[in-house]
Write a protein that holds these residues in place. Structure first.
Motif, PDB file in Angstrom:
ATOM      1  N   MET A   1       0.842  -1.186   0.000  1.00 27.24           N
ATOM      2  CA  MET A   1       0.000   0.000   0.000  1.00 27.24           C
ATOM      3  C   MET A   1       0.887   1.249   0.000  1.00 27.24           C
ATOM      4  N   THR A   2       0.594   2.187  -0.883  1.00 28.31           N
ATOM      5  CA  THR A   2       1.337   3.437  -0.936  1.00 28.31           C
ATOM      6  C   THR A   2       0.372   4.612  -0.763  1.00 28.31           C
ATOM      7  N   GLN A   3       0.931   5.729  -0.314  1.00 29.78           N
ATOM      8  CA  GLN A   3       0.134   6.925  -0.068  1.00 29.78           C
ATOM      9  C   GLN A   3       0.665   8.076  -0.912  1.00 29.78           C
ATOM     10  N   ASN A   4      -0.239   8.909  -1.382  1.00 27.40           N
ATOM     11  CA  ASN A   4       0.180  10.137  -2.038  1.00 27.40           C
ATOM     12  C   ASN A   4      -0.994  11.103  -2.083  1.00 27.40           C
ATOM     13  N   ARG A   5      -0.853  12.148  -2.835  1.00 33.00           N
ATOM     14  CA  ARG A   5      -1.931  13.126  -2.962  1.00 33.00           C
ATOM     15  C   ARG A   5      -2.203  13.380  -4.433  1.00 33.00           C
ATOM     16  N   LEU A   6      -3.443  13.697  -4.727  1.00 35.86           N
ATOM     17  CA  LEU A   6      -3.841  14.104  -6.061  1.00 35.86           C
ATOM     18  C   LEU A   6      -4.503  15.469  -5.984  1.00 35.86           C
ATOM     19  N   THR A   7      -4.547  16.142  -7.117  1.00 35.62           N
ATOM     20  CA  THR A   7      -5.248  17.418  -7.212  1.00 35.62           C
ATOM     21  C   THR A   7      -6.472  17.233  -8.090  1.00 35.62           C
ATOM     22  N   VAL A   8      -7.616  17.636  -7.566  1.00 35.41           N
ATOM     23  CA  VAL A   8      -8.878  17.574  -8.308  1.00 35.41           C
ATOM     24  C   VAL A   8      -9.164  18.961  -8.861  1.00 35.41           C
ATOM     25  N   THR A   9      -9.369  19.041 -10.165  1.00 35.40           N
ATOM     26  CA  THR A   9      -9.596  20.328 -10.812  1.00 35.40           C
ATOM     27  C   THR A   9     -11.044  20.431 -11.266  1.00 35.40           C
ATOM     28  N   THR A  10     -11.690  21.536 -10.905  1.00 40.42           N
ATOM     29  CA  THR A  10     -13.083  21.797 -11.286  1.00 40.42           C
ATOM     30  C   THR A  10     -13.180  23.194 -11.884  1.00 40.42           C
ATOM     31  N   PRO A  11     -14.293  23.528 -12.526  1.00 41.07           N
ATOM     32  CA  PRO A  11     -14.462  24.892 -13.037  1.00 41.07           C
ATOM     33  C   PRO A  11     -14.374  25.954 -11.940  1.00 41.07           C
ATOM     34  N   ALA A  12     -14.663  25.570 -10.698  1.00 40.32           N
ATOM     35  CA  ALA A  12     -14.634  26.524  -9.594  1.00 40.32           C
ATOM     36  C   ALA A  12     -13.258  26.656  -8.958  1.00 40.32           C
ATOM     37  N   GLY A  13     -12.348  25.754  -9.299  1.00 41.32           N
ATOM     38  CA  GLY A  13     -11.022  25.779  -8.704  1.00 41.32           C
ATOM     39  C   GLY A  13     -10.499  24.378  -8.450  1.00 41.32           C
ATOM     40  N   SER A  14      -9.339  24.286  -7.827  1.00 36.01           N
ATOM     41  CA  SER A  14      -8.702  22.996  -7.574  1.00 36.01           C
ATOM     42  C   SER A  14      -8.549  22.754  -6.082  1.00 36.01           C
ATOM     43  N   PHE A  15      -8.526  21.472  -5.699  1.00 37.68           N
ATOM     44  CA  PHE A  15      -8.359  21.117  -4.301  1.00 37.68           C
ATOM     45  C   PHE A  15      -7.624  19.793  -4.206  1.00 37.68           C
ATOM     46  N   GLY A  16      -7.043  19.549  -3.046  1.00 36.38           N
ATOM     47  CA  GLY A  16      -6.256  18.358  -2.848  1.00 36.38           C
ATOM     48  C   GLY A  16      -7.082  17.188  -2.353  1.00 36.38           C
ATOM     49  N   ALA A  17      -6.507  15.998  -2.478  1.00 33.76           N
ATOM     50  CA  ALA A  17      -7.149  14.784  -1.990  1.00 33.76           C
ATOM     51  C   ALA A  17      -6.069  13.816  -1.533  1.00 33.76           C
ATOM     52  N   TYR A  18      -6.296  13.192  -0.400  1.00 30.27           N
ATOM     53  CA  TYR A  18      -5.394  12.153   0.102  1.00 30.27           C
ATOM     54  C   TYR A  18      -5.720  10.849  -0.606  1.00 30.27           C
ATOM     55  N   VAL A  19      -4.700  10.127  -1.027  1.00 29.89           N
ATOM     56  CA  VAL A  19      -4.897   8.876  -1.759  1.00 29.89           C
ATOM     57  C   VAL A  19      -4.079   7.768  -1.114  1.00 29.89           C
ATOM     58  N   ALA A  20      -4.717   6.620  -0.926  1.00 33.53           N
ATOM     59  CA  ALA A  20      -4.016   5.411  -0.473  1.00 33.53           C
ATOM     60  C   ALA A  20      -4.200   4.348  -1.542  1.00 33.53           C
ATOM     61  N   ARG A  21      -3.094   3.828  -2.040  1.00 32.25           N
ATOM     62  CA  ARG A  21      -3.137   2.891  -3.165  1.00 32.25           C
ATOM     63  C   ARG A  21      -2.861   1.457  -2.703  1.00 32.25           C
ATOM     64  N   PRO A  22      -3.635   0.515  -3.195  1.00 29.88           N
ATOM     65  CA  PRO A  22      -3.398  -0.884  -2.862  1.00 29.88           C
ATOM     66  C   PRO A  22      -2.230  -1.436  -3.666  1.00 29.88           C
ATOM     67  N   SER A  23      -1.844  -2.670  -3.366  1.00 31.83           N
ATOM     68  CA  SER A  23      -0.731  -3.279  -4.082  1.00 31.83           C
ATOM     69  C   SER A  23      -1.140  -3.778  -5.464  1.00 31.83           C
ATOM     70  N   ALA A  24      -2.438  -4.018  -5.681  1.00 32.80           N
ATOM     71  CA  ALA A  24      -2.902  -4.557  -6.959  1.00 32.80           C
ATOM     72  C   ALA A  24      -2.716  -3.548  -8.086  1.00 32.80           C
ATOM     73  N   ALA A  25      -2.461  -4.059  -9.280  1.00 32.95           N
ATOM     74  CA  ALA A  25      -2.295  -3.197 -10.441  1.00 32.95           C
ATOM     75  C   ALA A  25      -3.607  -2.520 -10.820  1.00 32.95           C
ATOM     76  N   LYS A  26      -4.713  -3.229 -10.623  1.00 28.63           N
ATOM     77  CA  LYS A  26      -6.044  -2.687 -10.896  1.00 28.63           C
ATOM     78  C   LYS A  26      -6.939  -2.956  -9.698  1.00 28.63           C
ATOM     79  N   ALA A  27      -7.755  -1.972  -9.334  1.00 20.84           N
ATOM     80  CA  ALA A  27      -8.622  -2.131  -8.175  1.00 20.84           C
ATOM     81  C   ALA A  27      -9.801  -1.174  -8.261  1.00 20.84           C
ATOM     82  N   PRO A  28     -10.940  -1.548  -7.692  1.00 22.58           N
ATOM     83  CA  PRO A  28     -12.034  -0.586  -7.577  1.00 22.58           C
ATOM     84  C   PRO A  28     -11.645   0.524  -6.609  1.00 22.58           C
ATOM     85  N   ALA A  29     -12.273   1.656  -6.753  1.00 22.90           N
ATOM     86  CA  ALA A  29     -11.949   2.822  -5.920  1.00 22.90           C
ATOM     87  C   ALA A  29     -13.091   3.133  -4.960  1.00 22.90           C
TER      88      ALA A  29
END
Length: 232
Positions: A1-29
């Motif tokens: 499991m790895t952790q990082n952050r993503l930025t979500v961009t919308t017409p109103a502006g952008s904001f951050g999001a915390y992300v935790a990733r599983p070990s699988a190459a593909k996974a439901p979110a």
């Protein structure tokens, strides 16, 4: 499991999001929808737990329009005061739009299997209900959502599975409101409702005043079973 952050961009502006990733190459979110304390250690821990179960978990900063980066606890009067100030300033409709943008972002992630669910707590419980009525989430779970009774008119929009966890002694959801929610949703095939006798608001919040380990584990297991089906 790895952790990082993503930025979500919308017409109103952008904001951050915390992300935790599983070990699988593909996974439901799963989109984790915050309480009134921001993207704090409790929410990040839920993301980490979900990643450990094999999900790609993301928790967006829904207070960004008011004050980005809120990370407080339920352990002091000053933090509770701040949390309620944020709650009262929060725009629910804009928050659901931000969740929809988060769903779009994580569904397009190279690690996502294309299935995306949502789970929310407290304020996030209401937002999880509205995520079920207003977005293309494949399955949503609401823990002790506050104010769902005021939005029951949207129930006709439900097309995907929804699970509600209701604390029977919730100080923020009166008995009358609970009855309205149950009566308004009990005959809908997409909806599963679980109630917890003797439990108060946030009974599943680790470290919280009303945390109950047994019922928290029961609710979390029900949620895990729900997501295995809805996000398969």
């Amino acid at each position: 499991m790895t952790q990082n952050r993503l930025t979500v961009t919308t017409p109103a502006g952008s904001f951050g999001a915390y992300v935790a990733r599983p070990s699988a190459a593909k996974a439901p979110a799963v989109v984790v929808i915050q309480e009134i304390f921001g993207v704090n250690a409790v929410m990040r821990g839920i993301c980490d737990d979900l990643a450990g179960q094999g999900y790609l978990a993301i928790c967006p900063d829904l207070f960004w329009r008011i004050e980005p980066g809120i990370d407080i606890t339920d352990q002091s009067d000053a933090e509770w005061k701040k949390a309620f100030e944020l709650y009262n300033a929060f725009n629910v409709d804009a928050g659901v739009e931000d969740i929809a943008a988060t769903i779009d972002l994580i569904r397009a992630d190279k690690q996502c299997s294309a299935k995306v669910g949502a789970v929310g707590f407290c304020l996030g419980g209401l937002l999880a209900f509205l995520t079920a009525t207003r977005t293309d989430s494949d399955g949503s779970v609401a823990y002790y959502g506050v104010g769902i009774d005021k939005y029951l008119g949207e129930a006709d929009r439900l097309t995907r599975p929804l699970m509600l966890h209701i604390a029977e002694e919730d100080q923020f959801v009166p008995k009358a409101a609970q009855a309205l929610i149950i009566d308004g949703l009990k005959n809908r095939a997409q909806v599963t409702i679980h109630t917890y006798p003797g439990r108060d608001h946030a009974f599943a919040r680790k470290g919280g005043e009303h945390y109950d380990e047994v019922d928290a584990q029961t609710a979390n297991q029900r949620t895990a079973t729900f997501f295995k089906s809805a996000l398969a």
